[in-house]
Design an enzyme around this catalytic site. Structure first.
Site, mmCIF file in Angstrom:
data_model
loop_
_atom_site.group_PDB
_atom_site.id
_atom_site.type_symbol
_atom_site.label_atom_id
_atom_site.label_comp_id
_atom_site.label_asym_id
_atom_site.label_seq_id
_atom_site.Cartn_x
_atom_site.Cartn_y
_atom_site.Cartn_z
ATOM 1 N N ASP A 68 -1.469 -14.394 -35.107
ATOM 2 C CA ASP A 68 -0.603 -14.714 -36.237
ATOM 3 C C ASP A 68 0.834 -14.838 -35.729
ATOM 4 O OD1 ASP A 68 -0.050 -15.013 -39.077
ATOM 5 O OD2 ASP A 68 0.942 -13.082 -38.923
ATOM 6 N N THR A 101 3.248 -20.279 -39.857
ATOM 7 C CA THR A 101 4.394 -19.738 -39.120
ATOM 8 C C THR A 101 4.456 -20.311 -37.703
ATOM 9 O OG1 THR A 101 3.034 -17.806 -38.563
ATOM 10 C CG2 THR A 101 4.505 -17.602 -40.434
ATOM 11 N N THR A 102 3.312 -20.386 -37.034
ATOM 12 C CA THR A 102 3.287 -20.934 -35.671
ATOM 13 C C THR A 102 3.701 -22.403 -35.688
ATOM 14 O OG1 THR A 102 1.493 -19.412 -35.140
ATOM 15 C CG2 THR A 102 1.860 -21.221 -33.610
ATOM 16 N N ASP A 391 -2.808 -14.337 -45.200
ATOM 17 C CA ASP A 391 -2.506 -15.768 -45.044
ATOM 18 C C ASP A 391 -3.269 -16.590 -46.074
ATOM 19 O OD1 ASP A 391 -0.874 -15.132 -42.961
ATOM 20 O OD2 ASP A 391 -2.116 -16.011 -41.385
#
Length: 543
Positions: A68, A101-102, A391
């Site tokens: 994550d 997010t990545t 998520d």
């Protein structure tokens, strides 16, 4: 000593204290860009279903194993100021959507990388920033054009499964997706979803398949005393912010007693006050009490004798969820407690799962707060399952609220990049180069998906560009190692994930590119920017 300006009558003009450091112009830009690229490279290998995990060990030896993006960046002890700005991008993405997010960080890193090439061609940073800004605005227009209107249950399940693919929940993502969708739809009110009303209890000691949803609230606390009932049907629930105990004196006042009888009278008075509080609870008809403050030992005894189950020092968030689930009102003064303030639940009971004692409040009438019990064979597995489910909750909530989704597998990025290249041809001047660079930067997402799956990046990208001449939904299926229709492959993401990722990445890149002077005072706690660690271009320590 740091100096600014020249000499005055042979004396140096000292403006900043000794130990301060300063980096100017192109060196400052190069250093910041390097920091962004390194950070993006760190999380890049975690992207997609075939992404790898990172093991993070803190100073105390605690271990976190995750892929994550935001968790990795939070756990890393990052010092570089520009890198911290990209961490903020990931945190914002997490708060706004819960996933992607990545993606946001690697797009920001790639924007900085492309900007470095243009800066080397003597393109002014302001021109570059203006081009990026136009490209970001156009990207949002193009994203709206390729979005699909859908928020039915089947779509929500696809969205949840896509978010959990490649994480610790892989084998059980089907049942978990159903569980997440049930939870989100239960707490949804007037098209809005408050994810704080979904409480996740993580318990190790079983497989992910043993996870369950509770149509009510689960609290990780036991009864105040074992003499109280453990299992109650048809519960009438009181929520008290008021302590059921005698309050301590708030001042340094002293009570002077001159006679032992006065001491006994004082104690009798305190006891009577506690009894009056318990009588007030009994009169209201409540048989279950959740108290945010403490409960006196005498009060516990009296409540148990009346057959009332009580829990003390319950968290504020749990109290609010209890109010949403049972319909009870939070009471701040026990003297005002009335039957109208009570909530209802069909079943309240205490149960031990693995090594944790939990209190279940179930069978509520249309509860607007629910709990999810997640299981995992070890603590690290359970923690990663929790991150994946959080998520999924975020993306399902975004889909319910917006009602729009896009295809996954890098399809939106390729489609937007194509549209941006066409748009760049209509722009004159050097901004055209910045818009074209923005388009190339977006394609880092499909290229990274391919790379992490062991597929040739260039071949995958060329195939996707060709396939998208027929359909916007053609993306990379890393399992089939081919370009397929993502809608048919059930790989769907909320539009908000892409919207937020592109917007925040562009804004962070713009802010970093506009910096041409870095001044760090000696006591700022920032790295000494005078020592670049011997790296070309200047790179202070990241961690």
């Amino acid at each position: 000593m740091a100096q600014l300006g020249g000499q005055g009558q042979g004396q140096p003009i000292i403006i900043m204290p000794e130990g301060s450091s300063r980096v100017l112009g192109r060196d400052a830009q190069r250093m910041n860009i390097m920091a962004g690229k390194v950070l993006a490279e760190t999380v890049r290998t975690t992207l997609g279903p075939r992404g790898m995990d990172k093991m993070l060990v803190d100073g105390l030896g605690d271990i976190v194993v995750t892929n994550d993006g935001v968790t990795i960046l939070k756990e890393m002890d990052i010092e570089h100021p520009a890198a911290k700005m990209l961490v903020e991008v990931a945190k914002t993405q997490e708060d706004e959507v819960g996933d992607g997010t990545t993606t946001a960080v690697i797009i920001a890193g790639e924007l900085l990388k492309k900007a470095e090439d243009l800066l080397d061609q003597e393109i002014h940073p302001t021109t570059l920033v203006m081009g990026y800004r136009k490209a970001a605005a156009k990207s949002q227009e193009l994203l709206n054009q390729i979005a699909i209107d859908a928020s039915d249950r089947e779509t929500l399940c696809m969205v949840a499964m896509t978010a959990m693919t490649g994480k610790g929940t892989e084998k059980a993502r089907g049942p978990l997706a159903e569980l997440v969708v049930d939870a989100v739809l239960q707490v949804e009110e007037d098209g809005e979803v408050d994810t704080d009303h979904i409480n996740i209890q993580r318990i190790q000691g079983a497989t992910v398949h043993d996870s369950q949803i509770v149509n009510g609230v689960v609290i990780d606390k036991s009864r105040a005393t074992n003499a109280m009932p453990k299992n109650l049907e048809n519960a009438k629930i009181a929520l008290l912010k008021y302590p059921i105990e005698v309050k301590d004196l708030e001042t340094d006042a002293k009570i002077k007693l001159t006679d032992p009888a006065q001491m006994q009278a004082f104690l009798d008075q305190e006891e009577q006050m506690v009894k009056d509080m318990v009588d007030k609870v009994v009169e209201s008809g409540a048989n279950v009490i959740f108290c945010q403050k403490g409960i006196d030992d005498l009060a516990q005894h009296l409540l148990a004798r009346e057959g009332i189950m009580a829990l003390k020092r319950v968290r504020k968030s749990d109290m609010e969820r209890m109010a949403k689930a049972t319909g009870a009102r939070l009471v701040t003064n026990i003297n005002e407690l009335s039957p109208e303030d009570l909530g209802h639940a069909g079943h309240v009971y205490e149960k031990k799962i693995f090594d944790e004692i939990l209190t279940f409040v179930e069978e509520c009438d249309d509860p607007k707060a629910v709990s999810v019990i997640l299981r995992g064979s070890t603590r690290h597995v359970a923690e990663e399952v929790e991150r994946a489910v959080e998520d999924a909750i975020g993306v399902v909530s975004a889909t319910v609220e917006d009602g729009q989704v896009v295809a996954g597998g890098g399809a939106p990025e390729v489609a937007i990049a194509k549209g941006l290249r066409d748009y760049a041809d209509t722009i004159s001047g050097r901004e055209q180069l910045a818009i074209a660079a923005f388009a190339e930067a977006l394609e880092i997402v499909p290229k990274t998906l391919a790379e992490n799956a062991g597929i040739d990046q260039i071949d995958a990208l060329v195939d996707m560009r060709a396939a998208q001449e027929q359909s916007f939904y053609m993306g990379l299926d890393v399992f089939q190692r081919d370009v397929v229709d993502m809608k048919e492959a059930h790989v769907i993401e909320p539009k908000r994930v892409k919207k937020q990722a592109i917007q925040s990445a562009a804004e962070a890149a713009e802010m970093i590119l506009r910096i041409d002077d870095m001044i760090a005072s000696s006591g700022s706690g920032e790295p000494d920017m005078g020592d670049m660690g011997g790296m070309p271009g200047g790179m202070p320590p990241m961690m």
